[in-house]
Design a protein around this motif. Structure first.
Motif, mmCIF file in Angstrom:
data_model
loop_
_atom_site.group_PDB
_atom_site.id
_atom_site.type_symbol
_atom_site.label_atom_id
_atom_site.label_comp_id
_atom_site.label_asym_id
_atom_site.label_seq_id
_atom_site.Cartn_x
_atom_site.Cartn_y
_atom_site.Cartn_z
ATOM 1 N N ASP A 85 0.820 -1.220 0.000
ATOM 2 C CA ASP A 85 0.000 0.000 0.000
ATOM 3 C C ASP A 85 0.847 1.260 0.000
ATOM 4 O O ASP A 85 0.335 2.365 -0.142
ATOM 5 N N ASN A 98 8.958 15.512 12.098
ATOM 6 C CA ASN A 98 9.335 16.336 10.945
ATOM 7 C C ASN A 98 10.554 17.169 11.284
ATOM 8 O O ASN A 98 11.059 17.891 10.445
ATOM 9 N N GLY A 142 3.679 3.402 -1.712
ATOM 10 C CA GLY A 142 4.402 3.565 -2.968
ATOM 11 C C GLY A 142 5.838 3.966 -2.717
ATOM 12 O O GLY A 142 6.115 4.763 -1.824
ATOM 13 N N GLY A 186 3.197 14.384 6.028
ATOM 14 C CA GLY A 186 2.293 13.789 5.042
ATOM 15 C C GLY A 186 2.955 12.842 4.068
ATOM 16 O O GLY A 186 2.443 12.586 2.979
ATOM 17 N N CYS A 187 4.121 12.321 4.417
ATOM 18 C CA CYS A 187 4.851 11.465 3.484
ATOM 19 C C CYS A 187 5.015 10.039 3.992
ATOM 20 O O CYS A 187 6.065 9.423 3.793
ATOM 21 N N SER A 188 4.040 9.530 4.673
ATOM 22 C CA SER A 188 3.900 8.100 4.986
ATOM 23 C C SER A 188 4.648 7.557 6.198
ATOM 24 O O SER A 188 4.823 6.351 6.307
ATOM 25 N N LYS A 189 5.023 8.394 7.136
ATOM 26 C CA LYS A 189 5.649 7.859 8.346
ATOM 27 C C LYS A 189 4.664 6.994 9.147
ATOM 28 O O LYS A 189 4.987 5.878 9.543
ATOM 29 N N THR A 190 3.469 7.536 9.339
ATOM 30 C CA THR A 190 2.453 6.786 10.090
ATOM 31 C C THR A 190 2.055 5.514 9.349
ATOM 32 O O THR A 190 1.945 4.430 9.936
ATOM 33 N N LEU A 191 1.875 5.668 8.045
ATOM 34 C CA LEU A 191 1.513 4.529 7.211
ATOM 35 C C LEU A 191 2.568 3.426 7.316
ATOM 36 O O LEU A 191 2.255 2.239 7.414
ATOM 37 N N ILE A 248 0.191 6.017 -4.921
ATOM 38 C CA ILE A 248 -0.735 6.680 -3.986
ATOM 39 C C ILE A 248 -2.091 6.869 -4.666
ATOM 40 O O ILE A 248 -3.141 6.579 -4.087
#
Ligand code: ATP
Length: 266
Positions: A18, A160, A20, A61-66, A192
């Motif tokens: 999921d 960040n 990218g 907003g660049c996928s750390k949590t994801l 994405i």
């Protein structure tokens, strides 16, 4: 009454596929988290210790949590998520209690991951001379120093602003690995959009590659926002609109936010 909401165990359903791009980062995380679980004997044979804590840093907003969620899903680990700012509250002693409670839950649920999002909040509180910030940091360090004896609990932190993290947190045996999670490249932006489109009604004329090109300079979160905006454009035109067409994306692109600057790309 606690100002902090209860910490719940989560079972994320996010997979590596999921996310990218970010291939190198994914590989490093697999090594750091999966190997200690699947090959503990190799670590003891070679006389090295697996990392206890990893810091994910990079633009918002660049996928750390994801990424943290995918790691938990794919490695079969329980997942506890806490936001740095939530740990603070006005009652003396309450923040420390929260930290102990988080680690206690993580031990009970091990193998597990504690995800500390916005970990820099701790350093900010400390830097401003709030004595509470010191106490919270100290209890976090105490808990981390005890991880070895508590088994398979891994700490993942995100920020960040890596430059303001207290160096005491980054010493060996604590959060001693740093991984850069950068902005999405062309392939990642396409991914994405693809992941997003699975849940949307998208017209046949929508050119996904073109959108991936046009979103150069966007964070993942900004691409998600673009999709939302395109949907609203479709509804604006016709509230019964069956799907979102390229024309709606074109309108949405006019107000596109781009927060990624060249120096964020490595
Ligand atoms: P923040 O620093 O603001 O907490 P973050 O780095 O933790 O942000 P996420 O919350 O993981 O970012 O990402 C925001 C959203 O952007 C995700 O929910 C996801 O939809 C999308 N996204 C970002 N990067 C990617 C990626 N590489 N692949 C797929 N989706 C992505």
């Amino acid at each position: 009454a606690s100002a902090m909401r209860e910490i719940f165990l989560e079972t994320p359903k996010v997979y590596w596929a999921d996310i990218g791009g970010q291939e190198e980062m994914k590989q490093k995380l697999k090594e750091a988290v999966e190997w200690p679980l699947t090959h503990p004997e190799s670590f003891s044979r070679l006389g090295i210790t697996p990392p206890r804590g990893i810091l994910l840093y990079g633009p918002p907003g660049c996928s750390k949590t994801l990424t943290a969620k995918a790691l938990a899903t794919e490695a079969g680990l329980n997942f506890l998520a806490v936001k740095g700012p939530e740990i603070f509250n006005k009652y003396v002693g309450e923040s420390e209690r929260s930290i102990r409670e988080i680690f206690r839950k993580a031990r009970n649920a091990s193998p597990s991951i504690i995800f500390f999002d916005e970990i820099d909040a701790l350093s900010v509180a400390r830097g401003h001379g709030e004595s509470g910030g010191d106490r919270v940091l100290t209890s976090l360090l105490n808990e981390m120093d005890g991880i070895e004896s508590m088994g398979n609990v891994m700490v993942l932190a995100a920020t960040n602003r890596p430059e303001i993290i207290d160096p005491a947190l980054l010493r060996p045996g604590r959060i001693d690995r740093m991984l850069y999670v950068g902005p999405p490249d062309l392939e990642a932006r396409k991914k994405i959009l693809e992941v997003r489109f699975r849940h949307m009604s998208i017209g046949l004329d929508v050119d996904i590659m073109n959108l991936a090109v046009q979103t150069d300079g966007c964070s993942g979160a900004e691409i998600v926002a673009l999709c939302q905006e395109a949907g609203l454009q479709a509804m604006n035109e016709d509230i019964d609109s069956p799907c979102i067409a390229q024309s709606h994306f074109n309108k949405a692109l006019k107000g596109l936010n781009k927060s990624i600057t060249p120096e964020m790309v490595r």
